[in-house]
Design a protein around this motif. Sequence first.
Motif, short mmCIF file in Angstrom:
data_model
loop_
_atom_site.label_atom_id
_atom_site.label_comp_id
_atom_site.label_asym_id
_atom_site.label_seq_id
_atom_site.Cartn_x
_atom_site.Cartn_y
_atom_site.Cartn_z
N VAL A 209 -4.30 3.97 8.82
CA VAL A 209 -3.67 4.96 9.68
C VAL A 209 -2.81 4.21 10.69
N ALA A 210 -1.58 4.66 10.86
CA ALA A 210 -0.68 4.04 11.84
C ALA A 210 -1.25 4.19 13.23
N LEU B 297 -0.79 5.42 5.96
CA LEU B 297 0.35 4.55 5.65
C LEU B 297 0.26 4.05 4.21
N ARG B 298 -0.94 3.67 3.84
CA ARG B 298 -1.22 3.14 2.50
C ARG B 298 -2.71 3.36 2.26
N GLN B 299 -3.09 3.35 0.99
CA GLN B 299 -4.48 3.59 0.62
C GLN B 299 -4.72 2.96 -0.74
N GLY B 300 -5.99 2.80 -1.05
CA GLY B 300 -6.31 2.21 -2.34
C GLY B 300 -7.80 2.11 -2.55
N THR B 301 -8.16 1.35 -3.56
CA THR B 301 -9.57 1.17 -3.90
C THR B 301 -9.74 -0.19 -4.55
N ALA C 297 -7.80 9.89 11.44
CA ALA C 297 -8.91 9.07 10.96
C ALA C 297 -10.14 9.92 10.66
N LEU C 298 -10.42 10.88 11.51
CA LEU C 298 -11.58 11.75 11.29
C LEU C 298 -11.42 12.58 10.02
N ARG D 254 -7.78 0.53 9.76
CA ARG D 254 -8.22 0.65 8.36
C ARG D 254 -9.59 1.31 8.31
N LEU D 255 -9.69 2.32 7.47
CA LEU D 255 -10.95 3.02 7.22
C LEU D 255 -11.40 2.68 5.81
N GLU D 256 -12.65 2.28 5.66
CA GLU D 256 -13.19 1.98 4.34
C GLU D 256 -14.50 2.74 4.15
#
Length: 138
Positions: free
Chosen positions: A135-136, A117-121, A43-44, A79-81
Motif C-alpha cells: 500500500v502506498a 501498488l503491487r501484490q503477489g504470492t 490496509a484494513l 507491505r501486508l503479508e
Amino acid sequence: MGNSEVVLWRSTTLRRDARTSWHARQATGLWLADHDPAVRSDALQIVAELVANVVQHVPNGRGRNWVGLRLGFGDGFVRLEVIDPGTPSPVPCFAPRQAGPLAESGRGLGIVACLSLRQGTRLLAGGRRVVWADVAAG
C-alpha cells in the motif's frame, strides 16, 4: 515509488476461526495507528480480504488452524503479508477473478489489486503460502 525493501516488520500468528479477520484488522489497525487514515483504511480492507480467503479456501485441520500476519514498512509503502499453511496445489496464485456485479463472492483479490501498488504470492518451506500486497504510504 521508492525501494521495495522492507526495513521493519511487525508480526503475529492468529488462531483460525470465525473471528480471524476481525483479529487481523485489529492488529493491523494498531500497527498503523499513527499513519495516514487513507493508508490505514486500505490496509484494513486488504488484510480482511486476504485473511477471509485463507479461512474460506485453505483446508483446515490438525496443525493447520493458524494464519500468520506480517506488516512491514518500506520507503513509501507498507507491505501486508498473510501466511497460510498451504493448499494441496503447490503453485502460488494471485489471480483476481472477474466477478459479476451481483456475485456475492469472488471480488476479494480484485479489491486487493485495486487498493495496492503491487501484490503477489510465493511459497515457503513446507508448502506454506504468502500472499502479499503493498500500500502506498507517502
